[in-house]
Each structure stands twice: as C-alpha cells, then as structure tokens.
Write an enzyme that holds these catalytic residues in place. Structure first.
Site, PDB file in Angstrom:
ATOM      1  N   HIS A 161       0.811  -1.222   0.000  1.00  0.00           N
ATOM      2  CA  HIS A 161       0.000   0.000   0.000  1.00  0.00           C
ATOM      3  C   HIS A 161       0.843   1.270   0.000  1.00  0.00           C
ATOM      4  CE1 HIS A 161       0.366  -0.183   4.523  1.00  0.00           C
ATOM      5  NE2 HIS A 161       0.421   1.129   4.372  1.00  0.00           N
TER       6      HIS A 161
ATOM      7  N   ASP B  93       0.363  -7.594   1.421  1.00  0.00           N
ATOM      8  CA  ASP B  93       0.734  -6.188   1.596  1.00  0.00           C
ATOM      9  C   ASP B  93       2.253  -6.016   1.633  1.00  0.00           C
ATOM     10  OD1 ASP B  93       0.257  -3.470   1.792  1.00  0.00           O
ATOM     11  OD2 ASP B  93       0.144  -3.482   3.979  1.00  0.00           O
TER      12      ASP B  93
ATOM     13  N   SER C 105       4.575   2.430   8.030  1.00  0.00           N
ATOM     14  CA  SER C 105       4.271   1.272   7.197  1.00  0.00           C
ATOM     15  C   SER C 105       5.474   0.866   6.358  1.00  0.00           C
ATOM     16  CB  SER C 105       3.091   1.584   6.273  1.00  0.00           C
ATOM     17  OG  SER C 105       1.916   1.781   7.007  1.00  0.00           O
TER      18      SER C 105
END
Length: 382
Positions: A115, A145, A229
């Site tokens: 993402h 992911d 992230s």
C-alpha cells in the site's frame, strides 16, 4: 548404647540410600540411552545452547540493549516516497518506510508495504543519511501487503538481518523503526512488546465492504503511526521480526499495531525479487459469496436447495482457463473443495493458497440448476 547403635545404623542406611540413588540414576540414564539407541532414535540435549527466552532475559540485563539494537538496524531502515502522475505533473502522493534486506554487487533490495507504493509512477528511496535514490519496483503483492524495490547499492551502509520466526515469543521486547508522518520524523523508534502471535486480520481487497482475505500478523503495542508502514519491527538483537503494516485506528483503541511476521514475509519477498509476483493457484473464475445473494434469487433463479446457504457463485468463466477445461459454467455454485466446505470466497482462497499449489488437481462439489455434481480441476498459474 542401643541409641548410639541405632543412630549409626540410620547413618549407614542414608549413605547406602544415597549410593543406591546415584547408582539408580546412572542405571536409568543407561537404560534410557540404550532404549533410544535400540529404537534408532537420536536424542541431543545441549544445556549450553540458550533458548530464545534466555537470550531475551540476558539482553534485558544489558541497560544499553535497546540502544544497541536500534543502532544495529536503523541505517537499514529507509524512507519510501510514492510519486504519481497528475495533471499538474508528478507529485508525491504519500510516504512510508522500507527495510534494506540484501546487497548484491551494485544492487540492493528493499522490502516495504504494497500500500506504500500502490499506483505509483515512480518510487524514491531516502536512505538514513538523507541521500535520495530512484527505485525500481520489482514486484508487489496486495494479499500480503508486501512489495520489493531495487536500488543502487552505492550509498547503502547497512543490511538488516531477518530473525527466525520460530524464536518470536509473546512478551518479548519489540522495537518499531520507521518514518512516522513522513521524513520529518525519519528514523523514529518506539518500544513495546510482542502482544500476540498468529493474529488474523480480515481485509477488504475490492472495496465491497466484505472481507476477501485474512492477513496473518504479529500484534505489538510499540507505536506504529502513518509513515511507519513498511518499516522494521526488531528484537533486542537488532533482527527484523516483522514488517510493520497497520494499526487499529479507533478513538477507544490504543496500542494495537500489526506487523507481517518473517515466516510469511520471507517466501513472498523471494518470489517478488525473483519473479515480480507471487505464484499462486488460479482457477480462472470470478466469484461472489452466496451469503450476499437474496434467498429468493438463490431458489428462484439458481434453483438451489433451501439447505444450501453457503458457497460461492460463479459469475464468469475465463476463456481457456482451468475452470473452462473443468466444464464449470456461469451460475454454478461451489460448495466444497477436496471435501472441505467452501463457506465464502475467503475460505476458498485460503484453501487454494495455503493447502494447494500450481499443478495440483482439486475436486469441486458444485450445484448446477439445483443438481449436485462433482468435477476435477487442475490448478494453473495466473
């Protein structure tokens, strides 16, 4: 005189008992060893080899353990900028973090989240010393992911070490390193513990408000904020135990963040680096959960028996696919695969991706116009 003799006798019995006890222990060890050898079983007991828990306790006794762990890994944690095309030209659409995990000649490789780089036209990596380098997207996988980038290794100083996933335990120290809120707070570190293992988080992949997949993650209370992230979750040795991915962002929730564990990440990283994608079994159908279809439609249009309330409806079959070769048709309803109930699209995917592989032949239980039938399908790659 009688009492003295009695005491001497008791002492003699004690010495004899001790001697027999030691002898008994020796005989017991001999017998156990002999039995194991006779059965062909080799037993190795190494009391000098520290366990993961013992390592953690020893490191916790070191007041500089956290600092040393951060120093060990922080230079391998980078910033990642997602640059996209707009009508005004290219602009930064978002930032995240990444971990340099490999250096090979003039190339180096970075793992980050899918993402973080999704829909990018360019990707830029910002090294720990502020150097900006262009990155090539080698591959990206929405289900786990994860994504892999390739950069020039000229300015790479440090490569992170991956931990053994089997050594990760609830309660051990966990340190998150990344770039929360962009590069303004680059190289930030937060400390907590591993709060849980083998957590499954449902994810909606297509925006229909229904879970399409369950992501396996490590839970931690080390703060993971936007921009973290793709960064590293490390242990006190400075080894990466997870790739930071998400957090629960609710007003009433605090300290619940998630990282992708290395036993999940490693094979995906290898596939993305080598092949640009993760090879998974493919049927060649578009599907919808039966539970999302009104009961009246199921019985009137599909003629399904009233007791069939779970499964997946085939909305379309791809030309030349494994599904077409298996004679599957639009409006068929799959209820079992290899004898396992198919309750939803997610359960079907979990079986295909976790229990089967490309080239396997699976048996499907299907309802067509109200009649149950079975068919065999040889799984292909997409």
């Amino acid at each position: 005189m009688f009492n003295e003799d009695n005491r001497q006798t008791k002492r003699s019995y004690k010495r004899s008992g001790l001697a027999f006890g030691v002898l008994g222990a020796i005989i017991a060890v001999f017998l156990v060893t002999t039995v194991f050898q006779w059965k062909g079983i080799s037993v190795s007991i190494n009391t000098n080899e520290p366990t993961a828990q013992a390592d953690e306790l020893n490191l916790n006794d070191n007041p500089n353990a956290v600092t040393q762990a951060i120093d060990e890994t922080s230079k391998a944690v980078v910033g990642v900028s997602n640059i996209q095309e707009t009508r005004q030209g290219t602009q930064k659409a978002g930032t995240g973090s990444g971990v340099i995990y490999k250096k090979d000649g003039d190339q180096a490789f970075v793992v980050t989240n899918h993402h973080v780089v999704a829909n990018s036209s360019e990707v830029e990596v910002i090294l720990s010393d502020g150097t900006k380098v262009k990155a090539e997207l080698k591959g990206s996988d929405p289900l786990t992911d994860l994504a892999v980038l390739q950069i020039d290794s000229e300015h790479v100083e440090k490569v992170a070490e991956f931990a053994n996933a089997d050594d990760v335990e609830v309660g051990q120290t966990a340190i998150a390193i990344g770039n929360p809120l962009g590069m303004e707070f680059a190289g930030s570190a937060t400390k907590g513990i591993v709060s849980g293992l083998d957590r499954s988080i449902p994810r909606d992949m297509n925006g229909d408000q229904q879970p399409d997949w369950q992501t396996q993650v490590i839970q931690t209370d080390a703060a993971i904020n936007p921009g973290n992230s793709g960064g590293a979750l490390i242990n006190l040795k400075g080894e990466v135990i997870g790739i930071n991915s998400m957090k629960i962002a609710k007003e009433e929730v605090e300290g619940i963040g998630f990282s992708i564990p290395m036993n999940v990440a490693k094979p995906v990283i290898e596939d993305l680096e080598t092949n640009g994608q993760v090879e998974r079994p493919y049927m060649g159908v578009s599907l919808q959960d039966v539970s999302q279809i009104p009961g009246s439609v199921l019985q009137r249009e599909l003629n399904l028996p009233a007791e069939v309330t779970q499964g997946v409806l085939i909305q379309g079959v791809e030309q030349g696919s494994a599904a077409q070769k298996a004679d599957l048709s639009q409006y068929d309803v799959i209820t079992e695969i290899d004898g396992n109930k198919v309750e939803s699209l997610m359960s079907l995917r979990e079986y295909l991706y976790n229990e089967a592989k490309v080239g396997d032949t699976v048996e499907l239980t299907v309802y067509r116009d109200g009649e149950q039938m079975k068919t065999k399908l040889k799984l292909s790659s997409q």
